[in-house]
Design an enzyme around this catalytic site. Structure first.
Site, PDB file in Angstrom:
ATOM      1  N   GLU A 262      -3.312  14.991  33.040  1.00  0.00           N
ATOM      2  CA  GLU A 262      -3.343  15.632  34.371  1.00  0.00           C
ATOM      3  C   GLU A 262      -4.493  16.622  34.371  1.00  0.00           C
ATOM      4  O   GLU A 262      -4.436  17.640  33.674  1.00  0.00           O
ATOM      5  CB  GLU A 262      -2.032  16.394  34.621  1.00  0.00           C
ATOM      6  CG  GLU A 262      -0.784  15.540  34.641  1.00  0.00           C
ATOM      7  CD  GLU A 262      -0.602  14.789  35.952  1.00  0.00           C
ATOM      8  OE1 GLU A 262      -1.386  15.010  36.898  1.00  0.00           O
ATOM      9  OE2 GLU A 262       0.321  13.981  36.028  1.00  0.00           O
ATOM     10  N   CYS A 296      -5.015  23.320  40.900  1.00  0.00           N
ATOM     11  CA  CYS A 296      -5.634  22.004  40.717  1.00  0.00           C
ATOM     12  C   CYS A 296      -5.626  21.222  42.020  1.00  0.00           C
ATOM     13  O   CYS A 296      -6.543  20.452  42.287  1.00  0.00           O
ATOM     14  CB  CYS A 296      -4.932  21.238  39.611  1.00  0.00           C
ATOM     15  SG  CYS A 296      -3.158  21.071  39.858  1.00  0.00           S
TER      16      CYS A 296
HETATM   17  P1  NAD Z   1      -8.246  23.837  29.488  1.00  0.00           P
HETATM   18  O1  NAD Z   1      -8.631  22.397  29.427  1.00  0.00           O
HETATM   19  O2  NAD Z   1      -9.242  24.847  29.082  1.00  0.00           O
HETATM   20  O3  NAD Z   1      -6.958  24.109  28.552  1.00  0.00           O
HETATM   21  C1  NAD Z   1      -5.746  23.439  28.750  1.00  0.00           C
HETATM   22  C2  NAD Z   1      -4.956  23.469  27.466  1.00  0.00           C
HETATM   23  O4  NAD Z   1      -5.616  22.675  26.475  1.00  0.00           O
HETATM   24  C3  NAD Z   1      -4.800  24.865  26.840  1.00  0.00           C
HETATM   25  O5  NAD Z   1      -3.500  25.004  26.362  1.00  0.00           O
HETATM   26  C4  NAD Z   1      -5.805  24.844  25.707  1.00  0.00           C
HETATM   27  O6  NAD Z   1      -5.486  25.703  24.642  1.00  0.00           O
HETATM   28  C5  NAD Z   1      -5.699  23.396  25.249  1.00  0.00           C
HETATM   29  N1  NAD Z   1      -6.854  22.904  24.508  1.00  0.00           N
HETATM   30  C6  NAD Z   1      -8.134  23.360  24.514  1.00  0.00           C
HETATM   31  N2  NAD Z   1      -8.898  22.607  23.692  1.00  0.00           N
HETATM   32  C7  NAD Z   1      -8.091  21.656  23.171  1.00  0.00           C
HETATM   33  C8  NAD Z   1      -8.301  20.556  22.293  1.00  0.00           C
HETATM   34  N3  NAD Z   1      -9.501  20.295  21.752  1.00  0.00           N
HETATM   35  N4  NAD Z   1      -7.258  19.757  22.005  1.00  0.00           N
HETATM   36  C9  NAD Z   1      -6.030  19.972  22.567  1.00  0.00           C
HETATM   37  N5  NAD Z   1      -5.779  21.005  23.390  1.00  0.00           N
HETATM   38  C10 NAD Z   1      -6.794  21.827  23.705  1.00  0.00           C
HETATM   39  O7  NAD Z   1      -7.723  24.065  30.947  1.00  0.00           O
HETATM   40  P2  NAD Z   1      -7.219  25.433  31.617  1.00  0.00           P
HETATM   41  O8  NAD Z   1      -8.406  26.301  31.871  1.00  0.00           O
HETATM   42  O9  NAD Z   1      -6.084  25.989  30.865  1.00  0.00           O
HETATM   43  O10 NAD Z   1      -6.637  24.892  32.993  1.00  0.00           O
HETATM   44  C11 NAD Z   1      -7.399  24.708  34.129  1.00  0.00           C
HETATM   45  C12 NAD Z   1      -7.626  23.235  34.413  1.00  0.00           C
HETATM   46  O11 NAD Z   1      -6.374  22.569  34.475  1.00  0.00           O
HETATM   47  C13 NAD Z   1      -8.282  23.010  35.763  1.00  0.00           C
HETATM   48  O12 NAD Z   1      -9.247  22.000  35.652  1.00  0.00           O
HETATM   49  C14 NAD Z   1      -7.111  22.562  36.626  1.00  0.00           C
HETATM   50  O13 NAD Z   1      -7.491  21.811  37.748  1.00  0.00           O
HETATM   51  C15 NAD Z   1      -6.313  21.774  35.657  1.00  0.00           C
HETATM   52  N6  NAD Z   1      -4.921  21.646  36.096  1.00  0.00           N
HETATM   53  C16 NAD Z   1      -4.465  20.407  36.436  1.00  0.00           C
HETATM   54  C17 NAD Z   1      -3.161  20.245  36.887  1.00  0.00           C
HETATM   55  C18 NAD Z   1      -2.618  18.890  37.242  1.00  0.00           C
HETATM   56  O14 NAD Z   1      -1.401  18.759  37.329  1.00  0.00           O
HETATM   57  N7  NAD Z   1      -3.426  17.863  37.455  1.00  0.00           N
HETATM   58  C19 NAD Z   1      -2.321  21.360  36.986  1.00  0.00           C
HETATM   59  C20 NAD Z   1      -2.823  22.605  36.646  1.00  0.00           C
HETATM   60  C21 NAD Z   1      -4.128  22.727  36.185  1.00  0.00           C
END
Ligand code: NAD
Length: 515
Positions: A262, A296
């Site tokens: 997602e 999002c």
């Molecule tokens: P992010 O990708 O920076 O981090 C998300 C999660 O992934 C965090 O817990 C982070 O620690 C973890 N992470 C980071 N690097 C990783 C790796 N190499 N392997 C595994 N996990 C790792 O995103 P964010 O800044 O926390 O969230 C914002 C983004 O999320 C925006 O793009 C937003 O649109 C999206 N989002 C999508 C939905 C949806 O349902 N489609 C909902 C909410 C947010």
């Protein structure tokens, strides 16, 4: 705003490992710069042990059956509701979001939890399907057993609602969960785990019962999430940015771990000639600015039909000009949770202005970290980053289009495809059907996320797989097909001893039915 340091007092321990010291990181309130909490940085070994412990718990949880799980999930739900203010307060401190936004998030998440646990048996329980003419001597059934242990990695922008879309549905389906919340919201993540544990203990009738690790929480940064992808979980549900999703998928590929992805969006709104312009303007401004635009499925681009564009813009400007960010609990919206993301908004704004966009509300002075004031831009070139990349800030672009065909073409012209909204009195659903995305709100915005029976997810750079609804329950199961012979057929064909007569009968049947 986080940083890592070694815990001075050793009070943070590895899950299940007594008093072994671990590194910790501090979390800062983006509104005030004050310390909110200190949390462990779990390493690969810690994550692997958590997944290992979850194995037994997963079997126990699955063996409880739908009714046993429903009862315990109901207890968790009641606890979440009774502690709603505490959860919301911590959420506000970690993300900066206003109190009512935080409460609303808990309310919707609890509603999903209720739906998932009440509907799991109906959706996933064994059911009979028609065996067909060729296999008329068989009884055919399908059921949806749980995977076992599901890893959930969450973002910070909706730290209860978003991960619960995976956690609640995975638990209701009978899986144990190891959850890695965002490094910006570890406290809220741990509180979810603690409340679940408390609910299980209450059910066991003892506050000191060691409990079962059905929902464990590991905290830390990207490395902790990467370790979870490699820890042997049976499925990984990731919500976050598209860039991280690529790394998650690469890590999952090593063990062929299936993943639900997602990601972000660049959601469009189409405003038709017969739209209720007051409602459309209200939805556009709220959809774009609520939670400081860090949604999002927030509205980022509006395509309004030329005939009503001036009237619509006038209403948008009036509403957006009245909205203010602030640190107080009653502010319209809070600061940028990741304060450095304000620079991304500023960069997109500069790029759009350089290319000739017209600022209608706010300008470069509106970006004053940690806050970004409402920004509305018109006539934004379609190749500017404000149109092509996720903004994730309180900035709305509004472009005029000659007709619905052009609105649909532009709405579909990004690599994302998460949500969308359409304002139209007569042809809302017809326009919705032409949009390349996972969810559409007609004469509303974001509403689909609060309907538990509807699936939620995207296409393209927005990801794949679905949370919520029946699809969301099935996402955390493996379909299992079973046939049982009711009686032996007089002319078996799946045998080396089949006769030429049996094959003639089979081919004759095929010709009669399909020839
Ligand atoms: P992010 O990708 O920076 O981090 C998300 C999660 O992934 C965090 O817990 C982070 O620690 C973890 N992470 C980071 N690097 C990783 C790796 N190499 N392997 C595994 N996990 C790792 O995103 P964010 O800044 O926390 O969230 C914002 C983004 O999320 C925006 O793009 C937003 O649109 C999206 N989002 C999508 C939905 C949806 O349902 N489609 C909902 C909410 C947010």
């Amino acid at each position: 705003m986080t940083h890592v340091e070694t815990s001075a007092n050793g009070s943070d321990t590895r899950p299940g490992d007594g008093d072994v010291r671990v590194d910790t990181f501090e979390l800062i309130d983006p509104r005030t710069g004050e310390l909110v909490g200190r949390h462990p940085v779990h390493r690969a070994g810690d994550v692997e042990r958590a997944v290992e412990r979850a194995r037994d718990a997963a079997r126990w949880w699955a063996d409880l059956g739908f009714a046993g799980r429903r009862k315990r999930l109901a207890a968790w739900r009641r606890l979440l509701v009774s502690r709603m203010d505490e959860i919301a307060e911590l959420m506000s401190a970690e993300t900066g979001k206003p109190a009512d936004d935080a409460r609303m998030e808990v309310v919707v998440a609890v509603d999903h939890l209720a739906w998932a646990s009440r509907n799991a048996e109906r959706v996933l329980g064994r059911r009979r399907v028609h065996a067909g003419l060729l296999m008329g001597n068989q009884t055919a059934t399908v059921s949806y057993p749980p995977f076992g242990v599901v890893g959930v990695i969450g973002p910070w922008n909706y730290p209860v609602f978003t991960p619960m879309g995976s956690i609640a549905y995975a638990l209701a389906a009978g899986n144990a969960v190891v959850f890695k919340p965002s490094e910006y919201t570890p406290g809220v993540g741990r509180l979810l785990g603690q409340t679940f544990e408390q609910a299980l203990r209450a059910d066991a009738g003892s506050a000191t019962d060691p409990g079962r690790p059905v929902l464990q929480v590991v905290t830390g940064f990207g490395e902790t999430g990467a370790a979870l992808c490699r820890a042997g979980v049976d499925k990984l549900a990731f919500t976050g940015s598209t860039a991280t999703a690529r790394r998650v998928l690469a890590a999952c590929a090593e063990n062929l771990t299936p993943a639900l992805i997602e990601c972000g969006g660049k959601d469009p709104m189409i405003v038709d000639v017969d739209a209720d312009l007051n409602a459309a303007a209200d939805a556009a401004v709220w959809g774009a600015m609520a939670n400081a635009g860090q949604t999002c499925i927030g509205v980022e681009r509006v395509y309004v039909l030329e005939a009503v564009a001036d009237d619509f813009l006038e209403r948008v400007v009036e509403r957006a000009s009245a909205v203010r960010p602030g640190a107080e609990p009653t502010a319209d919206f809070g600061p940028m949770t990741m304060v450095e993301r304000a620079e991304v908004v500023a960069g997109q704004l500069r790029d759009a202005l350089d290319r000739g966009a017209r600022p209608l509300v706010g300008g470069t002075a509106s970006v004053r970290p940690p806050f970004v004031e409402p920004l509305v831009l018109a006539e934004v070139p379609e190749d500017s980053t404000a149109i092509t990349q996720e903004t994730f800030g309180p900035m709305l672009t509004v472009n005029r289009v000659p007709d619905v065909d052009e609105a649909v073409r532009r709405a579909n012209a990004t690599s994302y495809g998460l949500g969308a909204s359409v304002f139209s009195a007569r042809r809302g659903e017809a326009i919705a059907a032409r949009l390349r995305c996972g969810m559409v709100a007609v004469n509303g915005v974001v509403t689909f996320a609060a309907v538990p029976a509807l699936p939620f997810g995207g296409v393209g750079d927005s990801g794949f797989g679905r949370i919520h609804g029946e699809d969301g329950l099935r996402e955390f199961t493996r379909a299992q097909a079973v046939t049982r012979q009711r009686f032996a057929t007089p002319m078996p064909v799946m045998s080396f001893s089949r006769s030429a007569r049996a094959m003639r009968a089979l081919v004759g049947l095929a010709r009669a039915r399909h020839g």
